[in-house]
Design a protein around this motif. Structure first.
Motif, PDB file in Angstrom:
ATOM      1  N   GLY A 388       0.783  -1.230   0.000  1.00 19.41           N
ATOM      2  CA  GLY A 388       0.000   0.000   0.000  1.00 19.41           C
ATOM      3  C   GLY A 388       0.814   1.278   0.000  1.00 19.41           C
ATOM      4  O   GLY A 388       0.261   2.369   0.203  1.00 19.41           O
ATOM      5  N   THR A 389       2.130   1.206  -0.254  1.00 21.22           N
ATOM      6  CA  THR A 389       2.990   2.390  -0.162  1.00 21.22           C
ATOM      7  C   THR A 389       3.594   2.771  -1.512  1.00 21.22           C
ATOM      8  O   THR A 389       3.716   1.936  -2.417  1.00 21.22           O
ATOM      9  CB  THR A 389       4.138   2.173   0.832  1.00 21.22           C
ATOM     10  OG1 THR A 389       5.023   1.156   0.327  1.00 21.22           O
ATOM     11  CG2 THR A 389       3.606   1.740   2.181  1.00 21.22           C
ATOM     12  N   LEU A 390       3.990   4.021  -1.615  1.00 24.17           N
ATOM     13  CA  LEU A 390       4.718   4.531  -2.778  1.00 24.17           C
ATOM     14  C   LEU A 390       5.615   5.672  -2.311  1.00 24.17           C
ATOM     15  O   LEU A 390       5.156   6.619  -1.665  1.00 24.17           O
ATOM     16  CB  LEU A 390       3.753   5.042  -3.846  1.00 24.17           C
ATOM     17  CG  LEU A 390       4.400   5.758  -5.050  1.00 24.17           C
ATOM     18  CD1 LEU A 390       5.163   4.755  -5.915  1.00 24.17           C
ATOM     19  CD2 LEU A 390       3.348   6.497  -5.881  1.00 24.17           C
ATOM     20  N   TRP A 391       6.897   5.571  -2.624  1.00 21.83           N
ATOM     21  CA  TRP A 391       7.830   6.667  -2.371  1.00 21.83           C
ATOM     22  C   TRP A 391       7.864   7.569  -3.601  1.00 21.83           C
ATOM     23  O   TRP A 391       7.865   7.087  -4.736  1.00 21.83           O
ATOM     24  CB  TRP A 391       9.236   6.139  -2.104  1.00 21.83           C
ATOM     25  CG  TRP A 391       9.444   5.617  -0.710  1.00 21.83           C
ATOM     26  CD1 TRP A 391       9.396   4.313  -0.307  1.00 21.83           C
ATOM     27  CD2 TRP A 391       9.739   6.390   0.448  1.00 21.83           C
ATOM     28  NE1 TRP A 391       9.635   4.219   1.033  1.00 21.83           N
ATOM     29  CE2 TRP A 391       9.856   5.482   1.536  1.00 21.83           C
ATOM     30  CE3 TRP A 391       9.924   7.752   0.687  1.00 21.83           C
ATOM     31  CZ2 TRP A 391      10.146   5.899   2.836  1.00 21.83           C
ATOM     32  CZ3 TRP A 391      10.217   8.171   1.979  1.00 21.83           C
ATOM     33  CH2 TRP A 391      10.314   7.258   3.044  1.00 21.83           C
ATOM     34  N   PHE A 392       7.903   8.873  -3.362  1.00 24.61           N
ATOM     35  CA  PHE A 392       7.974   9.828  -4.465  1.00 24.61           C
ATOM     36  C   PHE A 392       8.747  11.065  -4.015  1.00 24.61           C
ATOM     37  O   PHE A 392       8.942  11.293  -2.817  1.00 24.61           O
ATOM     38  CB  PHE A 392       6.567  10.225  -4.940  1.00 24.61           C
ATOM     39  CG  PHE A 392       5.783  11.027  -3.925  1.00 24.61           C
ATOM     40  CD1 PHE A 392       5.701  12.415  -4.007  1.00 24.61           C
ATOM     41  CD2 PHE A 392       5.123  10.391  -2.878  1.00 24.61           C
ATOM     42  CE1 PHE A 392       4.991  13.149  -3.068  1.00 24.61           C
ATOM     43  CE2 PHE A 392       4.409  11.117  -1.939  1.00 24.61           C
ATOM     44  CZ  PHE A 392       4.331  12.498  -2.034  1.00 24.61           C
ATOM     45  N   VAL A 393       9.209  11.826  -4.990  1.00 30.84           N
ATOM     46  CA  VAL A 393       9.884  13.088  -4.692  1.00 30.84           C
ATOM     47  C   VAL A 393       8.870  14.209  -4.846  1.00 30.84           C
ATOM     48  O   VAL A 393       8.317  14.394  -5.934  1.00 30.84           O
ATOM     49  CB  VAL A 393      11.083  13.318  -5.637  1.00 30.84           C
ATOM     50  CG1 VAL A 393      11.729  14.673  -5.357  1.00 30.84           C
ATOM     51  CG2 VAL A 393      12.105  12.205  -5.472  1.00 30.84           C
ATOM     52  N   PRO A 394       8.594  14.956  -3.788  1.00 29.08           N
ATOM     53  CA  PRO A 394       7.568  16.003  -3.875  1.00 29.08           C
ATOM     54  C   PRO A 394       8.101  17.262  -4.551  1.00 29.08           C
ATOM     55  O   PRO A 394       9.308  17.518  -4.532  1.00 29.08           O
ATOM     56  CB  PRO A 394       7.240  16.289  -2.406  1.00 29.08           C
ATOM     57  CG  PRO A 394       8.514  15.992  -1.685  1.00 29.08           C
ATOM     58  CD  PRO A 394       9.148  14.841  -2.429  1.00 29.08           C
ATOM     59  N   PRO A 395       7.228  18.051  -5.140  1.00 31.71           N
ATOM     60  CA  PRO A 395       7.651  19.349  -5.676  1.00 31.71           C
ATOM     61  C   PRO A 395       8.006  20.281  -4.521  1.00 31.71           C
ATOM     62  O   PRO A 395       7.677  20.002  -3.361  1.00 31.71           O
ATOM     63  CB  PRO A 395       6.420  19.837  -6.443  1.00 31.71           C
ATOM     64  CG  PRO A 395       5.278  19.138  -5.793  1.00 31.71           C
ATOM     65  CD  PRO A 395       5.793  17.803  -5.356  1.00 31.71           C
ATOM     66  N   SER A 396       8.662  21.370  -4.818  1.00 26.79           N
ATOM     67  CA  SER A 396       9.142  22.273  -3.766  1.00 26.79           C
ATOM     68  C   SER A 396       8.083  23.275  -3.336  1.00 26.79           C
ATOM     69  O   SER A 396       8.388  24.228  -2.631  1.00 26.79           O
ATOM     70  CB  SER A 396      10.391  23.016  -4.252  1.00 26.79           C
ATOM     71  OG  SER A 396      10.109  23.755  -5.427  1.00 26.79           O
ATOM     72  N   SER A 397       6.835  23.084  -3.758  1.00 32.53           N
ATOM     73  CA  SER A 397       5.757  24.001  -3.389  1.00 32.53           C
ATOM     74  C   SER A 397       4.541  23.184  -2.955  1.00 32.53           C
ATOM     75  O   SER A 397       4.601  21.954  -2.865  1.00 32.53           O
ATOM     76  CB  SER A 397       5.404  24.898  -4.579  1.00 32.53           C
ATOM     77  OG  SER A 397       5.112  24.111  -5.712  1.00 32.53           O
ATOM     78  N   GLU A 398       3.432  23.846  -2.668  1.00 32.75           N
ATOM     79  CA  GLU A 398       2.237  23.162  -2.199  1.00 32.75           C
ATOM     80  C   GLU A 398       1.742  22.127  -3.217  1.00 32.75           C
ATOM     81  O   GLU A 398       1.812  22.348  -4.421  1.00 32.75           O
ATOM     82  CB  GLU A 398       1.127  24.180  -1.929  1.00 32.75           C
ATOM     83  CG  GLU A 398       1.442  25.129  -0.780  1.00 32.75           C
ATOM     84  CD  GLU A 398       0.290  26.070  -0.507  1.00 32.75           C
ATOM     85  OE1 GLU A 398      -0.747  25.943  -1.189  1.00 32.75           O
ATOM     86  OE2 GLU A 398       0.430  26.924   0.384  1.00 32.75           O
ATOM     87  N   TYR A 399       1.224  21.017  -2.697  1.00 34.32           N
ATOM     88  CA  TYR A 399       0.672  19.992  -3.586  1.00 34.32           C
ATOM     89  C   TYR A 399      -0.412  19.219  -2.853  1.00 34.32           C
ATOM     90  O   TYR A 399      -0.529  19.273  -1.624  1.00 34.32           O
ATOM     91  CB  TYR A 399       1.776  19.050  -4.074  1.00 34.32           C
ATOM     92  CG  TYR A 399       2.430  18.207  -3.005  1.00 34.32           C
ATOM     93  CD1 TYR A 399       2.001  16.910  -2.743  1.00 34.32           C
ATOM     94  CD2 TYR A 399       3.508  18.704  -2.260  1.00 34.32           C
ATOM     95  CE1 TYR A 399       2.610  16.126  -1.779  1.00 34.32           C
ATOM     96  CE2 TYR A 399       4.124  17.932  -1.284  1.00 34.32           C
ATOM     97  CZ  TYR A 399       3.664  16.647  -1.048  1.00 34.32           C
ATOM     98  OH  TYR A 399       4.265  15.874  -0.078  1.00 34.32           O
ATOM     99  N   ARG A 400      -1.211  18.489  -3.625  1.00 36.08           N
ATOM    100  CA  ARG A 400      -2.296  17.678  -3.076  1.00 36.08           C
ATOM    101  C   ARG A 400      -2.220  16.283  -3.686  1.00 36.08           C
ATOM    102  O   ARG A 400      -2.064  16.135  -4.900  1.00 36.08           O
ATOM    103  CB  ARG A 400      -3.651  18.310  -3.372  1.00 36.08           C
ATOM    104  CG  ARG A 400      -4.838  17.581  -2.736  1.00 36.08           C
ATOM    105  CD  ARG A 400      -6.116  18.392  -2.901  1.00 36.08           C
ATOM    106  NE  ARG A 400      -7.281  17.723  -2.316  1.00 36.08           N
ATOM    107  CZ  ARG A 400      -7.590  17.757  -1.028  1.00 36.08           C
ATOM    108  NH1 ARG A 400      -6.800  18.407  -0.183  1.00 36.08           N
ATOM    109  NH2 ARG A 400      -8.665  17.152  -0.569  1.00 36.08           N
ATOM    110  N   LEU A 401      -2.304  15.272  -2.832  1.00 40.14           N
ATOM    111  CA  LEU A 401      -2.262  13.885  -3.276  1.00 40.14           C
ATOM    112  C   LEU A 401      -3.650  13.278  -3.236  1.00 40.14           C
ATOM    113  O   LEU A 401      -4.420  13.512  -2.287  1.00 40.14           O
ATOM    114  CB  LEU A 401      -1.332  13.059  -2.390  1.00 40.14           C
ATOM    115  CG  LEU A 401       0.179  13.219  -2.557  1.00 40.14           C
ATOM    116  CD1 LEU A 401       0.887  12.299  -1.586  1.00 40.14           C
ATOM    117  CD2 LEU A 401       0.617  12.929  -3.976  1.00 40.14           C
TER     118      LEU A 401
END
Length: 417
Positions: A388-401
């Motif tokens: 049930g997991t996923l690693w990701f690199v987030p953007p450097s600003s606000e985001y919604r998953l």
């Protein structure tokens, strides 16, 4: 000498002109090549944000290594990686290697030249390679600044940076051969110290992130879940991506580089200063220091969470290039946020200094992990693993998953964004 020297210059021009022409022909913005079209057409909803980041080098992080960030008005984009990009770059690299094979044609002319002629040929070749190193740097800076201004596509920028990676590898081979040849010629030798310094100039363009992209292009694995965060400003750039459970990234700060300034360090002061800038890595790692003054100082630190490379400018005393490889599961959690909806629970754990983040999706009632498609600001970035997991690199600003499953959807805005 009249016959041998022109032949050597012909070899150098044969290497440089095709490579430079491929870059110079690209327009400032938009889709610049077939590989760009592949990347852009399959990523129609690229996530782009512009933020203003204050001066700080490097950014302090708790219980992990500090990180170098770009500053000023930053354009940040999360975009999907597609094999077409790497395949185009591999073809370009093949062209350079063919040129390398052509170099053997002039072997006899060098061997038949007098010692003085050979020394002159070696010096000419050395000067040309130094010029090529400068061109790699200039090309990179121009492309980054054009991207930050909105005049160059992200696909085009990534393509150029990896092209520099491949070309630097080939040029480094030429340089090694030149150094070996110089040892056999009276008055033609290059000092071992200078050779090491110049080799590091090429090595600075050969990073683990660009190598990871090349490996993805050569593998049969599905790369649809691979995303790159590209951040640029007028002062530098940063790239980061996941490769398996490892986060790989590189950051370069143009404003921290001044090769004309006087070296401000004595003895091991540069090493001590680097350790002060990265105290956690110094305490939990094994540093390897290399004095490349008066140009720069290089330090590699293997630590509990991965590997760090630091390029410290001798004149400014600031870090101008940094490479980070971090094993994501070993990183501490800086922020955590959980939301439930439609029988689903989504949790996002962010690591310090905008490091890799982990999203976990489970069923609310039983708590069992469930497969889900993960969307970042409305675009797909991957599928969760069986746990049930996923690693990701987030953007450097606000985001919604958003996690989408056959039974429902659930969204969360992470606490750190």
């Amino acid at each position: 000498m009249n016959n041998a020297t022109p032949a050597l210059f012909a070899f150098l021009l044969a290497v440089s002109l095709p490579a430079m022409a491929g870059v110079a022909a690209m327009p400032a913005g938009g889709v610049n090549s077939e590989s760009d079209a592949v990347l852009q057409q399959q990523s129609p909803q690229q996530v782009t944000r512009t933020t203003v980041v204050p001066e700080a080098t490097p950014v302090e992080a708790a219980n992990t290594t500090n990180r170098l960030h770009v500053t000023g008005e930053v354009r940040s984009e999360y975009t999907a990686y597609r094999p077409g990009l790497g395949l185009a770059l591999a073809s370009a690299d093949d062209e350079l290697r063919i040129d390398h094979e052509q170099y053997t044609i002039i072997e006899s002319e060098f061997n038949e030249a007098t010692a003085a002629e050979q020394a002159a040929m070696i010096q000419a070749a050395y000067d040309q390679l130094k010029q090529r190193a400068d061109e790699l740097e200039q090309r990179e800076q121009q492309a980054v600044r054009a991207h930050a201004a909105g005049d160059r596509s992200t696909a085009s920028l990534v393509r150029l940076l990896i092209r520099n990676h491949n070309e630097a590898a080939v040029l480094s081979e030429y340089f090694d051969e030149l150094a070996t040849r110089a040892e056999q010629v009276p008055d033609g030798s290059l000092s071992s110290r200078q050779v090491r310094i110049d080799e590091n100039v090429f090595n600075a363009h050969r990073t683990s992130l660009r190598a990871s992209l090349s490996r993805l292009a050569d593998s049969s694995a599905d790369s649809s879940q691979s995303g790159i965060v590209v951040s640029t400003s007028q002062t530098g750039y940063s790239l980061s991506m996941m490769y398996g459970d490892t986060s790989v990234g590189e950051t370069t700060r143009f404003d921290n580089r001044d090769e004309t300034a006087t070296d401000q360090f004595d003895d091991f002061e540069a090493f001590q200063h680097t350790m002060e800038l990265y105290p956690w890595a110094a305490e939990h790692g094994s540093p390897h220091f290399q004095d490349n003054s008066p140009n720069h100082y290089w330090t590699e630190i293997s630590h509990n969470q991965g590997r760090l490379e630091v390029y410290l400018d001798a004149g400014t005393g600031e870090v101008y290039r940094e490479v980070q490889e971090l094993t994501a599961p070993s990183l501490p959690v800086a922020h955590s946020r959980t939301q439930t909806s439609e029988g689903l629970e989504i949790t996002v754990n962010e690591t310090p200094a905008n490091g890799p983040a982990k999203v976990t999706v489970t069923e609310t009632d039983a708590g069992n992990p469930t497969g889900a498609t993960i969307m970042l600001n409305g675009r797909e970035i991957g599928e969760t693993a069986p746990d049930g997991t996923l690693w990701f690199v987030p953007p450097s600003s606000e985001y919604r998953l958003t996690a989408k499953t056959a039974n429902g959807n659930v969204s969360v805005s992470p606490a750190g964004s």
